[in-house]
Write a protein that holds these residues in place. Sequence first.
Motif, PDB file in Angstrom:
ATOM      1  N   VAL A 190       0.828  -1.205   0.000  1.00 57.84           N
ATOM      2  CA  VAL A 190       0.000   0.000   0.000  1.00 57.84           C
ATOM      3  C   VAL A 190       0.864   1.258   0.000  1.00 57.84           C
ATOM      4  O   VAL A 190       0.639   2.181  -0.775  1.00 57.84           O
ATOM      5  CB  VAL A 190      -0.951   0.002   1.211  1.00 57.84           C
ATOM      6  N   THR A 191       1.867   1.311   0.877  1.00 57.43           N
ATOM      7  CA  THR A 191       2.736   2.475   0.956  1.00 57.43           C
ATOM      8  C   THR A 191       4.063   2.089   1.583  1.00 57.43           C
ATOM      9  O   THR A 191       4.148   1.077   2.304  1.00 57.43           O
ATOM     10  CB  THR A 191       2.090   3.617   1.780  1.00 57.43           C
ATOM     11  N   THR A 192       5.093   2.881   1.305  1.00 56.20           N
ATOM     12  CA  THR A 192       6.415   2.714   1.910  1.00 56.20           C
ATOM     13  C   THR A 192       6.779   4.015   2.607  1.00 56.20           C
ATOM     14  O   THR A 192       6.730   5.087   1.987  1.00 56.20           O
ATOM     15  CB  THR A 192       7.474   2.372   0.851  1.00 56.20           C
ATOM     16  N   GLN A 193       7.123   3.931   3.885  1.00 54.16           N
ATOM     17  CA  GLN A 193       7.472   5.098   4.681  1.00 54.16           C
ATOM     18  C   GLN A 193       8.827   4.854   5.355  1.00 54.16           C
ATOM     19  O   GLN A 193       9.225   3.703   5.529  1.00 54.16           O
ATOM     20  CB  GLN A 193       6.408   5.380   5.752  1.00 54.16           C
ATOM     21  N   THR A 194       9.519   5.914   5.754  1.00 59.72           N
ATOM     22  CA  THR A 194      10.808   5.782   6.436  1.00 59.72           C
ATOM     23  C   THR A 194      10.812   6.570   7.738  1.00 59.72           C
ATOM     24  O   THR A 194      10.024   7.503   7.920  1.00 59.72           O
ATOM     25  CB  THR A 194      11.978   6.256   5.553  1.00 59.72           C
ATOM     26  N   ALA A 195      11.717   6.179   8.629  1.00 57.81           N
ATOM     27  CA  ALA A 195      11.912   6.884   9.894  1.00 57.81           C
ATOM     28  C   ALA A 195      13.398   6.884  10.217  1.00 57.81           C
ATOM     29  O   ALA A 195      14.038   5.827  10.204  1.00 57.81           O
ATOM     30  CB  ALA A 195      11.131   6.207  11.021  1.00 57.81           C
ATOM     31  N   SER A 196      13.956   8.056  10.489  1.00 55.17           N
ATOM     32  CA  SER A 196      15.351   8.176  10.901  1.00 55.17           C
ATOM     33  C   SER A 196      15.409   8.096  12.423  1.00 55.17           C
ATOM     34  O   SER A 196      14.715   8.846  13.115  1.00 55.17           O
ATOM     35  CB  SER A 196      15.947   9.491  10.416  1.00 55.17           C
ATOM     36  N   ILE A 197      16.234   7.178  12.929  1.00 57.57           N
ATOM     37  CA  ILE A 197      16.232   6.884  14.367  1.00 57.57           C
ATOM     38  C   ILE A 197      17.644   7.068  14.918  1.00 57.57           C
ATOM     39  O   ILE A 197      18.602   6.442  14.445  1.00 57.57           O
ATOM     40  CB  ILE A 197      15.752   5.441  14.617  1.00 57.57           C
TER      41      ILE A 197
END
Length: 293
Positions: A190-197
């Motif tokens: 459905v969707t691709t998301q990113t998070a910088s941690i």
Amino acid sequence: RNASTGTGEATNSAALKVPAGTLVADRIEVTGDAWPTGAATTLTSTLYGPLSAPPTQRANAPANTPVHFQSAHTINGRGTYTTTSTRLHAPGWYTYDESTLEIQGFAPAWNGTYGLTRETILVPWSPSVITIAHDEETEVGGQNTRRTRDEIRVVGGRPNTSITATARLYYHGPNEPNQTPSVPGSATLVTTQTASIALNAAGTGIGFTPWFTLPAGSAEGYYTWVVTLPATDWSNSYTSPYGVEAETFDLVRDAGQQEIRTVTSQQRAEVRDHIYDTLIVRDGNADLAAFPL
């Protein structure tokens, strides 16, 4: 001097990368003049580590550098010697350094160089994630839907670094998914998301993907997040299982407001005519039920 597993070795340009649990040793080549008969010395081999960063080449190890293993060996001439092997478990960099005692009348005491690349070994970090899907009801184009984001907690990463996690949301179908190691072919991305941690001194950190709203017309049923951490020069990749319960939510459309009305059997009646009322339950354009009263 070369750090070795027996089948692989570090080089002048690249540290030896090995998985946790690997046995390692240092291979030492003694060259030069022939030794006098009976001459010998003691070589002390020190393996420093684990270190959170690659060692910097210098004459001696910095004060308080952790020592993983140390062994002593008798050297009595030219040739190849191998130090006692040791097993590495904790992630990080390790580096060998050696020293020898003086051989009177033949050779002075000798001390190697700390932090040589060919003497360095890396056990990569193997981070993993603990994840929770957040979702809440919203409306798009007059139709109820859900918006969601993923909370990602990284554990076991390299301390004081950052990592970008990729979260992919899949539509599974009308039935709740079972947890599986990989994404089934029937799942729809459905969707691709990113998070910088950012990771702290313990190698842990928390991040969130942006909120994502399921478009109007999205299929009813179950949706689930899968998170991937990339491989880097110092860490292994990781992908979470598919269908984790805490990563799964369902979308159910509102059935709509039901209409309830009554209709008389006839609007005009003669004396002694039998009349009655009918209660009708209607949803949208369809009558669901009728009850004569």
